[in-house]
Write an enzyme that holds these catalytic residues in place. Structure first.
Site, PDB file in Angstrom:
ATOM      1  N   GLY A 181      15.007  39.360  14.330  1.00 34.05           N
ATOM      2  CA  GLY A 181      14.155  40.391  13.750  1.00 34.05           C
ATOM      3  C   GLY A 181      14.467  40.645  12.288  1.00 34.05           C
ATOM      4  O   GLY A 181      13.695  41.246  11.563  1.00 34.05           O
ATOM      5  N   ASP A 186      22.677  39.191  23.996  1.00 30.60           N
ATOM      6  CA  ASP A 186      22.064  38.490  22.857  1.00 30.60           C
ATOM      7  C   ASP A 186      23.070  38.300  21.728  1.00 30.60           C
ATOM      8  O   ASP A 186      22.769  37.617  20.751  1.00 30.60           O
ATOM      9  CB  ASP A 186      20.817  39.234  22.349  1.00 30.60           C
ATOM     10  CG  ASP A 186      21.075  40.704  22.083  1.00 30.60           C
ATOM     11  OD1 ASP A 186      21.534  41.399  23.007  1.00 30.60           O
ATOM     12  OD2 ASP A 186      20.843  41.162  20.950  1.00 30.60           O
ATOM     13  N   ASN A 187      24.243  38.914  21.856  1.00 36.42           N
ATOM     14  CA  ASN A 187      25.283  38.724  20.847  1.00 36.42           C
ATOM     15  C   ASN A 187      26.432  37.876  21.383  1.00 36.42           C
ATOM     16  O   ASN A 187      27.544  37.930  20.854  1.00 36.42           O
ATOM     17  CB  ASN A 187      25.825  40.077  20.371  1.00 36.42           C
ATOM     18  CG  ASN A 187      24.789  40.851  19.566  1.00 36.42           C
ATOM     19  OD1 ASN A 187      23.861  40.264  19.009  1.00 36.42           O
ATOM     20  ND2 ASN A 187      24.937  42.164  19.511  1.00 36.42           N
TER      21      ASN A 187
HETATM   22  P1  AMP Z   1      22.040  43.319  16.468  1.00 35.85           P
HETATM   23  O1  AMP Z   1      22.581  44.461  17.246  1.00 35.85           O
HETATM   24  O2  AMP Z   1      22.300  43.392  14.976  1.00 35.85           O
HETATM   25  O3  AMP Z   1      22.489  42.028  17.038  1.00 35.85           O
HETATM   26  O4  AMP Z   1      20.450  43.401  16.582  1.00 35.85           O
HETATM   27  C1  AMP Z   1      19.768  43.498  17.802  1.00 35.85           C
HETATM   28  C2  AMP Z   1      18.310  43.145  17.600  1.00 35.85           C
HETATM   29  O5  AMP Z   1      17.671  44.058  16.703  1.00 35.85           O
HETATM   30  C3  AMP Z   1      18.095  41.751  17.027  1.00 35.85           C
HETATM   31  O6  AMP Z   1      16.996  41.171  17.681  1.00 35.85           O
HETATM   32  C4  AMP Z   1      17.814  42.019  15.570  1.00 35.85           C
HETATM   33  O7  AMP Z   1      17.029  40.999  15.019  1.00 35.85           O
HETATM   34  C5  AMP Z   1      17.098  43.368  15.590  1.00 35.85           C
HETATM   35  N1  AMP Z   1      17.315  44.152  14.355  1.00 35.85           N
HETATM   36  C6  AMP Z   1      18.453  44.769  13.969  1.00 35.85           C
HETATM   37  N2  AMP Z   1      18.268  45.393  12.782  1.00 35.85           N
HETATM   38  C7  AMP Z   1      17.000  45.156  12.390  1.00 35.85           C
HETATM   39  C8  AMP Z   1      16.187  45.505  11.251  1.00 35.85           C
HETATM   40  N3  AMP Z   1      16.673  46.239  10.237  1.00 35.85           N
HETATM   41  N4  AMP Z   1      14.921  45.071  11.223  1.00 35.85           N
HETATM   42  C9  AMP Z   1      14.420  44.337  12.207  1.00 35.85           C
HETATM   43  N5  AMP Z   1      15.104  43.962  13.311  1.00 35.85           N
HETATM   44  C10 AMP Z   1      16.380  44.356  13.406  1.00 35.85           C
HETATM   45 MG    MG Z   2      22.361  40.341  17.476  1.00 35.93          MG
END
Ligand code: AMP
Ligand code: MG
Length: 505
Positions: A105, A265-266
């Site tokens: 995202g 997903d991480n």
């Molecule tokens: P994360 O916890 O950083 O691994 O993110 C979890 C999900 O949220 C992933 O699919 C990211 O791509 C999405 N995501 C996190 N921050 C943003 C943002 N600022 N804009 C768009 N998508 C985000």
């Molecule tokens: Mg992630």
């Protein structure tokens, strides 16, 4: 720079003007598993830091590369020749709840490069703007968290912990709104792959067994080519992932690392630490240590990480049921469950062997696990600095006990365990100097301590990168004591208070 070559039949492009030769197997072999994206140009991309040795290993010449061109290309507005920017789809359990539709995202896969060691690496950009998986988010990243991931991932690598690597940090020239306006930034990172447990969950949730099998076979070709021809390859693949995760999580625990957001997903199939969000290293040893502001229930607390990894692997196993035995799901579940059952033993073996090295033990004795558990019990929740403890135990093992003993409010706790440790040392063939050397090359002196990380990031956002550079220098040679770096080896002052980290910033 390497000589130019014509596009080969193997799918590689030419060496481009960055010195990179892209060979994009994911986009070539997995149509339908991503969305191609075209990013808006960043207003004023500027390179903040470039990781020279890593750049070199990818074919770049960091000393002669045009930094402005590099910044434009890594901000994805002007993608490098033969790259193929795309957002990968995935799903995932986030804090235990399943989201069937996630995906990159705020990131993209630029493409793959085979490095000078022959290893295929993804080049991935984080913070390049929205994609169709942004779910209302802006797709952007800001300088503080980008530099945080840079620091922590490079520190992990230096500690011998598999992790994505930081290739470059750039600013975009844009102001990004968070709780306050902040400088927009992009992190270019490198990984063996960005396949996640959630990548498999995406297709399993849609009962798309054809794509699931294509994904699994791709992952096997890429990470475990020695089993591609095995009839049982999907079960073997699962066992490999279980083993890689057991080893990885043991290394986290041995180093005192808290990932902070171990959603499925991480969790990378490659066994690399990925998606450094609210991560932190513990100062005081505490199984319950928790830094993430969003983890109210303590799901991802320090001591919970092995259990959570196993939980995530169970979700991964579920996705593989139709591959492992398409005709008999019960039998498939049985076989996968048995393989999953191996996690605990593999984890304990990896942790114990790491703990032996931390204690300077070259041999193996039956009582070692009890000794290591006794150590955990002695340290847990008593405010003892985990990293310093081992550095001070090293001289104690040669008779100088004062500095380690004085860490304990009640030295009785230490004395009791230390007597057992001294008895154990008696059984070693190794001499005291060899033990001291083993301990000092196993136990880091410099880790990215939270107060130092915050100090470095605050200065960087104000335009002063000196504290960042000094901290990076300390943590990327973590074992070797150097003059002038004492401040990085000390615990946070009491005034720093409890530490909180934030996700998705
Ligand atoms: P994360 O916890 O950083 O691994 O993110 C979890 C999900 O949220 C992933 O699919 C990211 O791509 C999405 N995501 C996190 N921050 C943003 C943002 N600022 N804009 C768009 N998508 C985000
Ligand atoms: Mg992630």
């Amino acid at each position: 720079m390497r000589g130019r070559s014509a596009p080969g039949t193997d799918g590689r492009g030419s060496v481009n003007d960055l010195g990179l030769q892209f060979d994009n197997s994911y986009s070539r072999e997995l149509e339908g598993f991503f969305e191609r994206i075209r990013c808006a140009e960043a207003p004023a991309p500027r390179l903040v830091r470039l990781n020279h040795p890593l750049a070199r290993s990818l074919g770049m010449d960091p000393d002669s590369v045009d930094r402005d061109m590099l910044a434009r290309q890594l901000s994805a507005g002007e993608p490098p020749a033969d790259s193929d920017p795309l957002a990968m789809v995935y799903a995932g359990h986030q804090f235990g709840a399943f989201s069937p539709q996630l995906g990159d995202g705020r990131a993209l896969l630029l493409g793959e490069v085979v490095d000078t060691g022959g290893v295929r690496r993804d080049i991935h950009l984080k913070g390049t703007g929205p994609t169709s998986f942004s779910r209302g988010g802006d797709g952007k990243a800001v300088l503080g968290p980008v530099l945080r991931e840079y620091l922590v991932s490079e520190a992990m690598h230096a500690l011998g912990i598999p992790a994505t690597r930081a290739l470059a940090a750039l600013t975009t020239g844009e102001t990004v709104m968070r709780e306050q306006p902040l400088p927009g930034a992009i992190l270019a990172r490198v990984a063996r792959s960005h396949l996640r447990v959630g990548s498999f969950q995406y297709f399993a949730a849609r009962r798309d067994n054809v794509r699931l099998r294509r994904l699994a076979d791709y992952a096997i070709r890429r990470h475990h080519p020695d089993i591609v021809k095995e009839e049982d390859r999907w079960l073997l693949f699962f066992e490999r992932v279980v083993s890689a995760q057991a080893s990885l999580i043991a290394k986290w625990i041995l180093a005192g690392f808290v990932h902070g957001v171990m959603n499925t997903d991480n969790m990378a199939i490659s066994g690399e630490t990925i998606d450094f969000g609210p991560c932190a290293f513990i100062d005081a040893f505490d199984q319950a240590a928790l830094f993430s502001s969003i983890d109210e229930g303590g799901r991802y607390a320090f001591g919970n990480q092995p259990a959570i990894a196993q939980w995530n692997l169970a979700r991964f196993a579920e996705t593989l049921v139709p591959l492992v035995d398409p005709d008999d799901p019960d039998r498939a579940v049985e076989r996968l469950t048995e393989a999953l059952g191996g996690f605990a033993g593999l984890y304990v073996d990896a942790w114990l062997s790491g703990m032996r090295a931390k204690l300077g033990l070259a041999g193996e004795e039956e009582g070692d696990l009890a000794l290591a558990h006794g150590l955990v019990k002695m340290l847990d929740g008593k405010g003892i600095d985990y990293t310093l403890f081992f550095r001070r135990l090293a001289p104690a093992s040669t008779g100088r006990t004062d500095s380690v003993r004085s860490m304990f409010a009640d030295p009785g706790f230490f004395d009791e365990w230390f007597d057992l440790y001294l008895e154990r040392i008696e059984l070693e063939d190794q001499d005291a100097q060899a033990r001291l050397a083993l301990m000092n090359r196993t136990n880091p002196l410099y880790i990215p301590r939270n107060h130092k990380v915050e100090e470095a990031l605050a200065a960087a956002v104000e335009g002063d990168l000196c504290p960042f550079d000094r901290l990076l220098e300390a943590v990327t040679s973590p074992y070797e004591e150097r003059r002038g770096l004492t401040e990085f080896a000390e615990p946070a002052p009491a005034a720093f208070g409890p530490y909180r980290t934030f996700c998705g910033t």
